[in-house]
Structure formats: structure tokens, C-alpha cells
Write a protein that holds these residues in place. Structure first.
Motif, PDB file in Angstrom:
ATOM      1  N   ILE A  31       4.139  12.678   2.609  1.00  0.00           N
ATOM      2  CA  ILE A  31       3.027  11.828   3.746  1.00  0.00           C
ATOM      3  C   ILE A  31       2.622  10.604   3.416  1.00  0.00           C
ATOM      4  O   ILE A  31       1.217   9.841   4.131  1.00  0.00           O
ATOM      5  CB  ILE A  31       2.522  12.075   5.026  1.00  0.00           C
ATOM      6  N   GLY A  32       2.062  10.544   1.851  1.00  0.00           N
ATOM      7  CA  GLY A  32       0.843  10.068   1.711  1.00  0.00           C
ATOM      8  C   GLY A  32      -0.548   9.715   1.821  1.00  0.00           C
ATOM      9  O   GLY A  32      -1.460   9.015   1.648  1.00  0.00           O
ATOM     10  N   LEU A  33      -0.853  11.143   1.913  1.00  0.00           N
ATOM     11  CA  LEU A  33      -2.379  11.360   1.184  1.00  0.00           C
ATOM     12  C   LEU A  33      -2.575  12.035   0.154  1.00  0.00           C
ATOM     13  O   LEU A  33      -3.783  11.765  -0.012  1.00  0.00           O
ATOM     14  CB  LEU A  33      -2.512  12.501   2.644  1.00  0.00           C
ATOM     15  N   GLN A  34      -1.496  12.215  -0.588  1.00  0.00           N
ATOM     16  CA  GLN A  34      -2.149  12.426  -2.000  1.00  0.00           C
ATOM     17  C   GLN A  34      -0.860  11.864  -3.186  1.00  0.00           C
ATOM     18  O   GLN A  34      -0.038  11.869  -2.717  1.00  0.00           O
ATOM     19  CB  GLN A  34      -1.920  14.027  -2.478  1.00  0.00           C
ATOM     20  N   ASP A  54       8.377   9.951  -8.270  1.00  0.00           N
ATOM     21  CA  ASP A  54       8.256   8.826  -7.805  1.00  0.00           C
ATOM     22  C   ASP A  54       9.198   9.718  -6.268  1.00  0.00           C
ATOM     23  O   ASP A  54       9.595  10.332  -6.087  1.00  0.00           O
ATOM     24  CB  ASP A  54       8.791   7.756  -8.105  1.00  0.00           C
ATOM     25  N   VAL A  55       7.988   8.785  -5.060  1.00  0.00           N
ATOM     26  CA  VAL A  55       9.120   9.266  -3.597  1.00  0.00           C
ATOM     27  C   VAL A  55       9.535   8.027  -3.182  1.00  0.00           C
ATOM     28  O   VAL A  55       8.947   6.975  -3.345  1.00  0.00           O
ATOM     29  CB  VAL A  55       7.785   9.683  -2.793  1.00  0.00           C
ATOM     30  N   PHE A  56      10.832   7.909  -2.629  1.00  0.00           N
ATOM     31  CA  PHE A  56      11.733   6.950  -2.885  1.00  0.00           C
ATOM     32  C   PHE A  56      12.075   6.980  -0.709  1.00  0.00           C
ATOM     33  O   PHE A  56      12.360   7.323   0.041  1.00  0.00           O
ATOM     34  CB  PHE A  56      12.707   6.777  -3.182  1.00  0.00           C
ATOM     35  N   TYR A  57      11.535   5.943  -0.154  1.00  0.00           N
ATOM     36  CA  TYR A  57      12.066   5.851   1.671  1.00  0.00           C
ATOM     37  C   TYR A  57      13.020   5.059   1.298  1.00  0.00           C
ATOM     38  O   TYR A  57      12.896   3.838   1.411  1.00  0.00           O
ATOM     39  CB  TYR A  57      10.444   5.862   2.869  1.00  0.00           C
ATOM     40  N   GLU A  58      14.765   5.815   1.794  1.00  0.00           N
ATOM     41  CA  GLU A  58      15.584   4.624   1.513  1.00  0.00           C
ATOM     42  C   GLU A  58      14.856   3.613  -0.033  1.00  0.00           C
ATOM     43  O   GLU A  58      15.437   4.333  -0.823  1.00  0.00           O
ATOM     44  CB  GLU A  58      15.576   3.893   2.356  1.00  0.00           C
ATOM     45  N   GLN A  59      14.613   2.843  -0.378  1.00  0.00           N
ATOM     46  CA  GLN A  59      15.251   2.331  -1.211  1.00  0.00           C
ATOM     47  C   GLN A  59      13.334   2.057  -1.685  1.00  0.00           C
ATOM     48  O   GLN A  59      13.299   1.449  -2.975  1.00  0.00           O
ATOM     49  CB  GLN A  59      16.018   0.890  -1.428  1.00  0.00           C
ATOM     50  N   HIS A  64       4.229   3.356  -5.129  1.00  0.00           N
ATOM     51  CA  HIS A  64       4.195   1.809  -6.273  1.00  0.00           C
ATOM     52  C   HIS A  64       4.077   0.899  -5.638  1.00  0.00           C
ATOM     53  O   HIS A  64       3.849  -0.045  -5.980  1.00  0.00           O
ATOM     54  CB  HIS A  64       5.446   2.002  -7.243  1.00  0.00           C
ATOM     55  N   ALA A  65       4.659   0.639  -4.070  1.00  0.00           N
ATOM     56  CA  ALA A  65       4.494  -0.156  -3.489  1.00  0.00           C
ATOM     57  C   ALA A  65       2.915  -0.484  -3.307  1.00  0.00           C
ATOM     58  O   ALA A  65       1.850   0.030  -3.432  1.00  0.00           O
ATOM     59  CB  ALA A  65       5.142  -0.032  -2.105  1.00  0.00           C
ATOM     60  N   SER A  66       2.761  -1.771  -2.623  1.00  0.00           N
ATOM     61  CA  SER A  66       1.857  -2.196  -2.192  1.00  0.00           C
ATOM     62  C   SER A  66       0.977  -1.783  -0.898  1.00  0.00           C
ATOM     63  O   SER A  66       1.919  -0.609  -0.352  1.00  0.00           O
ATOM     64  CB  SER A  66       1.475  -3.639  -1.606  1.00  0.00           C
ATOM     65  N   GLU A 125       2.886  -2.294   1.910  1.00  0.00           N
ATOM     66  CA  GLU A 125       4.204  -2.330   2.235  1.00  0.00           C
ATOM     67  C   GLU A 125       4.211  -0.461   2.625  1.00  0.00           C
ATOM     68  O   GLU A 125       4.457   0.035   3.269  1.00  0.00           O
ATOM     69  CB  GLU A 125       4.823  -2.261   0.670  1.00  0.00           C
ATOM     70  N   ARG A 126       3.214   0.270   2.070  1.00  0.00           N
ATOM     71  CA  ARG A 126       2.802   1.844   2.329  1.00  0.00           C
ATOM     72  C   ARG A 126       2.120   1.792   3.569  1.00  0.00           C
ATOM     73  O   ARG A 126       3.182   3.236   4.406  1.00  0.00           O
ATOM     74  CB  ARG A 126       1.941   2.175   1.174  1.00  0.00           C
ATOM     75  N   VAL A 127       1.372   0.990   4.305  1.00  0.00           N
ATOM     76  CA  VAL A 127       1.251   1.399   5.279  1.00  0.00           C
ATOM     77  C   VAL A 127       2.169   1.496   6.221  1.00  0.00           C
ATOM     78  O   VAL A 127       2.674   1.641   7.615  1.00  0.00           O
ATOM     79  CB  VAL A 127       0.243   0.545   5.406  1.00  0.00           C
ATOM     80  N   ARG A 128       2.707   0.183   6.084  1.00  0.00           N
ATOM     81  CA  ARG A 128       4.149  -0.392   6.654  1.00  0.00           C
ATOM     82  C   ARG A 128       5.561   1.123   6.230  1.00  0.00           C
ATOM     83  O   ARG A 128       5.775   1.127   7.956  1.00  0.00           O
ATOM     84  CB  ARG A 128       4.776  -1.917   6.328  1.00  0.00           C
ATOM     85  N   VAL A 129       5.121   1.985   5.622  1.00  0.00           N
ATOM     86  CA  VAL A 129       6.851   2.845   5.319  1.00  0.00           C
ATOM     87  C   VAL A 129       5.915   3.908   6.551  1.00  0.00           C
ATOM     88  O   VAL A 129       6.438   4.939   8.001  1.00  0.00           O
ATOM     89  CB  VAL A 129       6.694   3.593   3.794  1.00  0.00           C
TER      90      VAL A 129
END
Lengths: 381, 256
Positions: B52-55, B61-66, B71-73, B76-80
Motif C-alpha cells: 500500500i505504499g508505506l514502506q 517490484d510490485v506491479f498494479y496491473e502494468q 519505480h513510478a513518480s 503516479e504512485r498517489v494515483r494508484v
């Protein structure tokens, strides 16, 4: 066995043969009983040479609680460490079961914390490393704060406007009573201290100069800052720290809301907006305190005092005081919010955060004050 | 073939030099109820924090779909992260806000709905979790179970595609825990939400999970992934069987 004996736990040694001794337990072995210290038993066991087997037995055992198994475990461990066999089959089944249970899971290797004396060099190294970590944390926090303010200026920061007003209420009007009291008294003290000297030359009128300049340039900003670091800085650290403990800050992050914008920004803004106002108010209160002393005790009229103060204190002096309070506000808010945001996840961590926030902000305040005063002195303002 | 909803590849989690789990590889499909299970202290909650992006992962890697999550900006991560909802172990409701304000917060921040519309949605979400009428209560005025349900209402506020639950049944009585399980299943069935649950409650694991990963604290890696029932029936690993049978590994295997 009479009642007096059975009131407290008895332990008696009965040598069986040369290498065997029977330890017989009787009487009551609960919290109230007075019991022979286990070290004495060790000493007694130690006195027997060629001891190979210890037989534990109960006889006329009355009430017992955790004290007895704990005592027996000590004896058993002692015997095992000296390769003496222990036969516990003479004990009641309940005690045997408890003893077995206590030793069912062997102590995990390395689980016990051993306190080892650290060398001074290691201690110093640790302190330096912690200091570096703190400095890094401070830099990171300042960076994040600047980013949050940039977002605010670009109109992109996410926070509830109402939060700013709540924080302003908290950091401004609610602080008035304590600021009034402290600055009035500080003005009073300044006046008294100066008056004693000045009255010797018949120069009481210059109390107005002393109090006016002292309060406006220095004490007003400093005292407000000290009050606010104890009042609001600590509150910020405790609030944010508790939110950290309760995962509320995690929750904000996963909602895609920056806690820096949502929590830190309103608090910093409120304090930075309110501190200069409080400082101005403290200046007036301080001069009022000075006037009260001068008028009542040193034969100066209010008009004279007012005129003298007006002559002595310039707008620049107010400017310096206000500038200082602005700097102090930023420092207090930074220390409070940073300690809160970096708080660990336990109740004691929240306490530590609040303490550290107050200590840090007072240190920052005094250092900043010295630097500003020095610069003003050099620039001749 | 559709891309899995979440793909984890070669994930290593560590605090400094201390490795918690290494080389985790698993996928979570759309509509899965995915269980992260394992003994105490094996890093279940830490794995959740990575998802969930806290650590940040130490490796992998962790991919949400593609979308490569780590490694996203930041944007982009906040958008996910806005597509996911999280129910924390303690509920993590904002204690200075009422339940209604708690749930309205993400709605107000990320949508352009009117205050009136938001309050309608808030009431609906509260009703969904059985807390209709509690809009103006503060979290501290509620019982632990109610706080948890309110936390769920908040996690669902933006109709997330994926819901994460950290130990949902911890601190709940068996009946409430069961009701929460039913709610989780019905969320998946009606809204098609992908659900990820950290738990060690066996009853829940078998009742709701259709996919899982089993973390082992000793070897510091995953031992298996797949449906819990299938793991119980087919796994040869003594540790997994022991866990899934409460240590009664020789007892009857048909728990269900």
C-alpha cells in the motif's frame, strides 16, 4: 506440627546417605509466609560434599502459590548447574506439573538480554551517529515543509480550511491569558531591577527606556516563544505523535493525502501568523507592567512615562521584535511537528516526542536569538 | 489472458540490514480474496505496508496491473493509491473528526461533489457497514468493532478497486468477525472488488480466501501460494499443514 510453625514455610534438610539429601517442605508457602532465602539453601547444599542426588519432598504442605514453584525452580537450576540430580517425584502432582510446564519450552538461545559494559568510544560513536541521524531527519523535514509550502503557494495543497482556523484559535486567542500574566510580570520585574539602580541617580524616568527597549527588542519575543514552545510546540508533537501511534498518518498517506500538507501546514501557518500578534501584545503588556511599578513606587506620572517610552522605542525596535517572533514561530512549529511526525509507535514515544519538541525549540530559540542580536548589533540597528 | 491485478516479483523486505522476507513472488487476480498468512512476526503486516505504499522494498517490484508501483513518480504512485482502500488494524479513524467527516474527507478532497451529495454517500456507506445514524459520533465514542466497521466505510468511500484489510478480526467477537467476513465476500461478489487480507484466523482463511501466500519466519521467505483449501489438501510442507490445522497435523484434514 503446631499452628505457629505451619504459618510459615519450612524447609528442612535430611541427609539420607553420603551423596543424597532430602529436602522436605512443609507449612504454608504463599505470599504472606516468611521463607528462608533461597541463597541459604544453596549455601547449605554447597556445604555437603559429594552430593549426587537431591530428593524434594512435601510434608504437611499447607497453602502455596507461585512462590513455591519459583523457589523450587531456583533450587533445581542450581543443582543442575552443579551436576546434582533432582528427584521431584515426592512433590504434589500440581507442583510437578507446574515445574514441568515452566521448563517445557527451553530458553531460546540469545533471547536473554545481557547487559554488557560498552566502551566510552562506542558510547561517543553512538551519540555522534544519533546526532547525524537527527540532523538528517531535520533536513528532510525542512525539505518536505518547503515542498508543502510550495504546494500551498501553487494552490495545490490539500488541507481543510477549517483546520487552519481551529489551529489559529488554539495558538492565538487561547494563549492570551498566560501571555498576559507572564509578560506583565516580566515588565514588572524589569522595572524593579532597573529602578533600584536608576533611582540612585534620580533617573527614575529612564525606567521607561529600559523597560520599553528591553521588552520590545528582546523579552516580548523571547517570553512569548518560551510560552508557546511549552504550550503549542509540545501539543503539536503530542497530537501528531498520537496520530502516528494510531496509524492515522498512515491512513492519510494511503488516501493519497500528504500529512505534511494536511496536518503540518495548518499548524505551522497558524503559529507563524499568531506569534507576531502575540508578541506585539506581550510588548504592550510588558510596558504596562513597567508603568505600573514606575508610577506607583517611583514618583513618575503616566504621561511622563508614556512620553519617555515613545522617545526611546522606535518602530525599528518593534520591527526587530516582530522579526524575531516570526523566526521563533517557525522554529517552534518545526521542532513540534517534526518530533510528532517522527514519533515512534508507543505511548512512551509520544511523551519523548513532546519532551524533545520543547527542549529542541528552546535551544533553537536561544541560539537564533543570540545570532539575531549579534547581527543587529553589528549592523547598528 | 488478463494481467493480474497485483504482481509481486522478487520482493525483499528489510529494515536496514535486517531482512524480514526475501524473494517473494505471487500474483493477485481481479476479484480474488487473497490471504497473507503466516505465524506471528513473519512480516505479514510489513508485506501489506509494501503493497500500500508505506514502506519501500529493499529489492524487487510490485506491479498494479502494468504499473510499476515503486519505480513510478510520486504523482503516479498517489494515483494508484487512490484506487485502493485500507482498513487498518485499529481502524485508524481520525480521532478529531466525526465518523461522517472521516468518510467525507477523501470524497471532499478527490471529487467535485456537492456537500449534500457527499453527505448522502456518507450515510449510505455507514448504512452498508451497519452504522446508520452514527454520523455525528466521534471514534472514541464507539466500541472497537464499530470503529473497525467505520474504518471499513471510510476505506470504501471512493469505491476502491482493491481493499486491504490488516487483521480484520483481531479484537472482534466471533459473531462480529463472521459478519465482517460475510461483508468482505459480499463486497467482492457485488462490486467485484479485489480483496487482500492479512490474517491468521483459520476460520476466516478457509471461509473467504480463494488465494493466499504463506510466509515463514524461519526461512524468511514464502513457502507456498494458492488457495488455502488446496494448500491444506495438497501441500507436502509440514509447516503449512501444521499452521492450517492448528498444529493437529495428524488429525482429520477436512476442516471444512
Amino acid at each position: 506440627m503446631n499452628a505457629a510453625v505451619s504459618a510459615s514455610g519450612q524447609i528442612s534438610f535430611m541427609p539420607f546417605d553420603e551423596s543424597t539429601v532430602t529436602i522436605q517442605l512443609s507449612g504454608s508457602w504463599n505470599r504472606e509466609a516468611s521463607i528462608k532465602p533461597v541463597e541459604h539453601v544453596f549455601a547449605d547444599l554447597n556445604a555437603i560434599k559429594n552430593l549426587k542426588l537431591v530428593v524434594l519432598q512435601a510434608h504437611d504442605l499447607a497453602a502455596w502459590d507461585s512462590r513455591l514453584p519459583a523457589y523450587l525452580l531456583k533450587i533445581i537450576d542450581y543443582c543442575q548447574s552443579r551436576h546434582i540430580e533432582v528427584d521431584a517425584s515426592g512433590l504434589p502432582e500440581g507442583i510437578q506439573a507446574l515445574l514441568k510446564l515452566a521448563r517445557a519450552v527451553p530458553e531460546r538461545a540469545g533471547a536473554r538480554r545481557t547487559t554488557q559494559k560498552k566502551s566510552t568510544v562506542a558510547e561517543i560513536g553512538k551519540i555522534v551517529l544519533n546526532g547525524l541521524k537527527d540532523a538528517k531527519g531535520l533536513l528532510a523535514f525542512i525539505g518536505e515543509t518547503l515542498l508543502a509550502f510550495t504546494a500551498l503557494i501553487r494552490g495545490k495543497a490539500r488541507f481543510r480550511t477549517i483546520d487552519i482556523f481551529l489551529c489559529i484559535q488554539d495558538a492565538g486567542p487561547s494563549a492570551l491569558p498566560i501571555v498576559t500574566l507572564i509578560s506583565l510580570l516580566v515588565g514588572l520585574i524589569l522595572a524593579f531591577v532597573g529602578a533600584v539602580q536608576l533611582a540612585m541617580f534620580g533617573a527614575q524616568i529612564y525606567i521607561a527606556d529600559l523597560v520599553g527597549l528591553g521588552t520590545v527588542r528582546e523579552m516580548g519575543a523571547l517570553m512569548t516563544a518560551v510560552i508557546m514552545s511549552g504550550r503549542t510546540g509540545a501539543a503539536y508533537a503530542a497530537q501528531l505523535g498520537t496520530m502516528n501511534v494510531n496509524s492515522e498518518i498512515d491512513a492519510l498517506k494511503t488516501m493519497g493525502i500528504s500529512p505534511m500538507e494536511f496536518l503540518v501546514l495548518p499548524r505551522m501557518l497558524a503559529l507563524i501568523l499568531m506569534m507576531p500578534l502575540l508578541c506585539l501584545y506581550a510588548d504592550l503588556m510588558g510596558m504596562l507592567g513597567g508603568a505600573m511599578v514606575t508610577i506607583s513606587a517611583f514618583d513618575v506620572s503616566l504621561i511622563q512615562y508614556y512620553n519617555e517610552a515613545q522617545k526611546a522605542v522606535h518602530l525599528t525596535d518593534f520591527g526587530i521584535g516582530l522579526f524575531k517572533s516570526l523566526v521563533f514561530a517557525a522554529l517552534i512549529a518545526t521542532a513540534g511537528c517534526m518530533r510528532g511526525m517522527q514519533c515512534g509507535r508507543s505511548a512512551s514515544a509520544v511523551g519523548d516526542a513532546a519532551t524533545a519538541a520543547v527542549v529542541n525549540s528552546i535551544v533553537y530559540i536561544v541560539v537564533a536569538d543570540s545570532v539575531i542580536t549579534l547581527i543587529c548589533n553589528r549592523l547598528g540597528i | 489472458m488478463i494481467t493480474p491485478h497485483i504482481t509481486v516479483t522478487n520482493l525483499t523486505m528489510a529494515y536496514g540490514d535486517f531482512v524480514i522476507q526475501r524473494d517473494l513472488n505471487f500474483t493477485i487476480e481481479h476479484g480474488d480474496i487473497f490471504i497473507i498468512m503466516g505465524g506471528s512476526g513473519c512480516g505479514k503486516s510489513t508485506l501489506l505496508r509494501h503493497l500500500i505504499g508505506l514502506q519501500q522494498p529493499a529489492k524487487g517490484d510490485v506491479f498494479y496491473e502494468q504499473q510499476d508501483f515503486w519505480h513510478a513518480s510520486d504523482e503516479e504512485r498517489v494515483r494508484v493509491m487512490r484506487r485502493i482502500g485500507v482498513l487498518y488494524q485499529s481502524g485508524a479513524l481520525f480521532s478529531s473528526l466525526t465518523l461522517a467527516e472521516n468518510i467525507a474527507l477523501p470524497l471532499g478532497e478527490f471529487t467535485d461533489m456537492s456537500a449534500h451529495e457527499i453527505s448522502d454517500i456518507v450515510s449510505y456507506k455507514l448504512a452498508l457497514v451497519g452504522l446508520a445514524g452514527f454520523e455525528d459520533y466521534y471514534p472514541s465514542e464507539l466500541s472497537g468493532g464499530m470503529q473497525k466497521r467505520a474504518g471499513l466505510a471510510r476505506a470504501m468511500a471512493l469505491d476502491p478497486e482493491i481493499l486491504f484489510f490488516d487483521e480484520p478480526s483481531a479484537g472482534l467477537d466471533p459473531v462480529s468477525a463472521r459478519l465482517l467476513d460475510d461483508l468482505i465476500v459480499s463486497l467482492r461478489d457485488t462490486l467485484g472488488t479485489t480483496i487482500v487480507v492479512v490474517t491468521h484466523e483459520l476460520a476466516s482463511i478457509f471461509a473467504i480466501g480463494n488465494n493466499s501466500v504463506f510466509l515463514d519466519p524461519d526461512t524468511k521467505t514464502m513457502l507456498a501460494t494458492g488457495s488455502p483449501k488446496k494448500l491444506l489438501a495438497e501441500s507436502k510442507d509440514a509447516k503449512i499443514i501444521q499452521f492450517l490445522t492448528r498444529g493437529e497435523s495428524n488429525a482429520d484434514k477436512s476442516v471444512q
